[in-house]
Design a protein around this motif. Structure first.
Motif, PDB file in Angstrom:
ATOM      1  N   GLU A 179      -4.186   4.837   2.466  1.00  0.00           N
ATOM      2  CA  GLU A 179      -4.011   3.522   1.613  1.00  0.00           C
ATOM      3  C   GLU A 179      -3.806   2.122   2.480  1.00  0.00           C
ATOM      4  O   GLU A 179      -4.547   1.134   2.121  1.00  0.00           O
ATOM      5  CB  GLU A 179      -2.906   3.711   0.610  1.00  0.00           C
ATOM      6  CG  GLU A 179      -2.617   2.631  -0.507  1.00  0.00           C
ATOM      7  CD  GLU A 179      -4.001   2.939  -1.629  1.00  0.00           C
ATOM      8  OE1 GLU A 179      -4.565   3.705  -1.706  1.00  0.00           O
ATOM      9  OE2 GLU A 179      -4.057   1.947  -2.264  1.00  0.00           O
ATOM     10  N   ALA A 235       0.884   4.537  -2.850  1.00  0.00           N
ATOM     11  CA  ALA A 235       0.667   5.610  -2.676  1.00  0.00           C
ATOM     12  C   ALA A 235       1.825   6.551  -2.653  1.00  0.00           C
ATOM     13  O   ALA A 235       1.550   7.469  -3.404  1.00  0.00           O
ATOM     14  CB  ALA A 235       0.090   5.747  -1.101  1.00  0.00           C
ATOM     15  N   ALA A 253       0.738  -1.260  -0.036  1.00  0.00           N
ATOM     16  CA  ALA A 253      -0.146  -0.072   0.043  1.00  0.00           C
ATOM     17  C   ALA A 253       0.889   1.216  -0.084  1.00  0.00           C
ATOM     18  O   ALA A 253       0.539   2.109  -0.613  1.00  0.00           O
ATOM     19  CB  ALA A 253      -0.844  -0.032   1.358  1.00  0.00           C
ATOM     20  N   ARG A 260      -7.046   1.010   4.137  1.00  0.00           N
ATOM     21  CA  ARG A 260      -7.953   0.656   3.415  1.00  0.00           C
ATOM     22  C   ARG A 260      -7.431  -0.992   2.832  1.00  0.00           C
ATOM     23  O   ARG A 260      -8.288  -2.048   2.791  1.00  0.00           O
ATOM     24  CB  ARG A 260      -8.137   1.224   1.826  1.00  0.00           C
ATOM     25  CG  ARG A 260      -8.865   2.517   2.009  1.00  0.00           C
ATOM     26  CD  ARG A 260      -9.299   3.144   0.854  1.00  0.00           C
ATOM     27  NE  ARG A 260      -8.119   3.994   0.270  1.00  0.00           N
ATOM     28  CZ  ARG A 260      -7.624   5.001   0.722  1.00  0.00           C
ATOM     29  NH1 ARG A 260      -8.271   5.845   1.699  1.00  0.00           N
ATOM     30  NH2 ARG A 260      -6.566   5.560   0.189  1.00  0.00           N
ATOM     31  N   ASN A 261      -6.268  -1.235   2.667  1.00  0.00           N
ATOM     32  CA  ASN A 261      -5.469  -2.294   2.208  1.00  0.00           C
ATOM     33  C   ASN A 261      -5.771  -3.467   3.408  1.00  0.00           C
ATOM     34  O   ASN A 261      -5.938  -4.651   3.204  1.00  0.00           O
ATOM     35  CB  ASN A 261      -3.996  -2.358   1.990  1.00  0.00           C
ATOM     36  CG  ASN A 261      -3.564  -2.650   0.744  1.00  0.00           C
ATOM     37  OD1 ASN A 261      -4.271  -2.438  -0.220  1.00  0.00           O
ATOM     38  ND2 ASN A 261      -2.385  -3.334   0.575  1.00  0.00           N
TER      39      ASN A 261
END
Lengths: 341, 341
Positions: free
Chosen positions: A316, A160, A156, A319-320
């Protein structure tokens, strides 16, 4: 206030970084008002873009993390991290005590999803760009599950921070065959192959792949990662010193070096690793700068921080982690059964 | 027969090494008679100083150690190690399968004193000479006792191979403070401090000390050691490639590089690590050369082997192990109570 030099390096470094960051970036400077104001007075351009927030105390470089947690409130480090939690800052940067910074950040910002502890990430130059390498020292003991977490976080972060849509991930080992390595690394390999934690998992990689650019993200435990990172830094220092010796050894060599100087300078700049290591896995952005950083290194760290602050790598990762197959997978049930929490 | 290329590299390499070794050094060449004889015919100078010993079979590069033990008898690798046991050779050198070489060597030559498994040692260049670094891959799982063994072996090796009377020894860790690192490394540190295993123990060192020349011998587990060694090799390769790119990027740089060429060549030679890693702890001398070695690297390995063959490092390790404080010490009784066995 952190690092070996405090405001006498930090303030000139932030000032030196100004022309490398967008004009909209502003700075909150946490620490002793007198010491910081004295340095700021010399740099009105920085003063115009920053705000001084006085702190009575500092976290000492040799303080233990538990101690820093108990008595850390109101220190410059604590306040800097709190500013991230409160939305006053997008990222906190410190050259202070690493263990204390981790503990304080974890307490104030909390971990994403079910992560347990932050990981420290380094960026290594390769012929094609940068390798994201973690953990480089935050977690000395790592089991297979922790290594899987690092893969998810690193993937992630790389997406990003570097804008690569589908970063490839490798697991550091002593050979590329499935049966190589110790139990934890073999188990982590099995989980990453079968669990769908990262879409582009490439299996085992070896030490020389770190700067080879074979994969985007290399995952290892914090003991091996710390040793490997410092070993490479030491080797780079030794090699450039040897090169300097070779090129000043006699008149002819020195002549050649003088002619090639711009190329040698570009070469040296290309090698310098970014001196700021983000702490991954927190609900907020915290970066650690080398304690011994001088003005150019700290300025570089400020630019990296300003850059990353616009990348939302923390979001990020969160969310991952939420997309991560649940723990059920690890006991053998069907894969990709949806998120936890 | 070993390595990626077999006799087509090995024979020219031994021939190329001839002028770097004393005239009294002779070679036993184990392997397929036809293949070796064809290469030897091109080098009568080598033929005059060597003896061809035919072997029907070879150990394959991907054979598992257990398999190699079962069916290894009569292979070129087996015969080469047997020649050391029988006193026909002072040292065996192979670019073949590492795991098989370890297993076969251990079976035929046996371990010194109460050692359990051989360790692989590397020599790293430093500003002042070489660091002896072990284990670089033979033992992936290491407890504190194993790390202490490595310290004893590495110290004896450095004394015998480098002529340093009282080599200093450091234990690789993520920091130099006593509380740093995982349990095994802290326990090994305690034993080395208190047990009198090596007279000149210096405590923890970090990754960048490997090429810093801070201590003569650096000890770590085979996982970390293998990764660190390859990471440094990868970094060195990346850096020299970057340097080449920088110095051929434009006319001015290329001019400078051309003038400085002899210095740059000395620089490159200085960096090349010896491509032969001795297996320590055996009652006899066995060296492993990189499987991918070309003629210059293998020739270098031959010179290293010829050099070490005169050093009696195996005998030195055996004497060191016998002087080693007995296991009683580890339970807290008085130190230096004499030898085991």
């Amino acid at each position: 206030m952190g690092g070996d030099h405090g405001p006498s390096v930090v303030i000139p470094a932030v000032a030196a970084a100004l022309d490398g960051v967008p004009g909209a970036v502003r700075f909150l400077l946490h620490g002793d008002e007198g010491a910081i104001a004295a340095e700021l007075a010399k740099r009105p351009d920085l003063a115009a873009r920053s705000e001084l927030r006085h702190a009575e105390r500092v976290v000492a470089m040799d303080e233990k993390p538990a101690q820093a947690l108990r008595r850390g409130k109101g220190t410059s480090m604590w306040n800097a991290v709190e500013a991230v939690r409160d939305g006053a800052a997008r990222a906190a940067l410190s050259a202070g005590n690493t263990g204390a910074l981790m503990a304080i950040s974890k307490l104030i910002l909390r971990m994403s999803s079910e992560l347990e502890r932050p990981a420290l990430v380094a960026s290594l130059p390769t012929p094609r760009g940068f390798t994201t390498f973690l953990d480089v020292g935050a977690n000395v003991d790592c089991d297979a599950e922790r290594l899987v977490d690092f893969a998810v976080m690193g993937e992630a972060f790389h997406r990003a921070a570097r804008g690569v849509p589908r970063p490839s991930v490798g697991l550091l080992n002593v050979g590329s065959e499935e049966m190589k390595g110790h139990e934890e690394v073999r188990e982590a390999n099995r989980r990453l192959r079968e669990g769908g934690y990262v879409p582009n998992y490439q299996g085992f990689v070896e030490g020389d792949d770190l700067t080879g650019g074979i994969v985007d993200v290399v995952v290892t435990d914090g003991f091996t990662g710390n040793v490997a990172l410092k070993a490479m830094e030491g080797a780079a220092r030794f090699i450039t010193q040897e090169l300097r010796n070779a090129l000043t050894g006699d008149f002819r060599s020195a002549m050649g070096a003088a002619v090639a100087r711009p190329a040698l300078r570009r070469f040296r700049d290309r090698l310098s690793p970014p001196p700021a290591a983000p702490l991954l896995g927190l609900k907020g952005m915290v970066l650690k700068c080398h304690g011994g950083a001088g003005v150019p290194e700290y300025a570089h760290a400020v630019r990296v921080a300003a850059d990353l602050a616009r990348s939302d790598f923390a979001g990020e990762i969160d969310r991952n982690m939420r997309r991560r197959p649940s723990a059920v997978v690890e006991t053998g049930a069907g894969a990709a059964e949806g998120a936890i929490e």
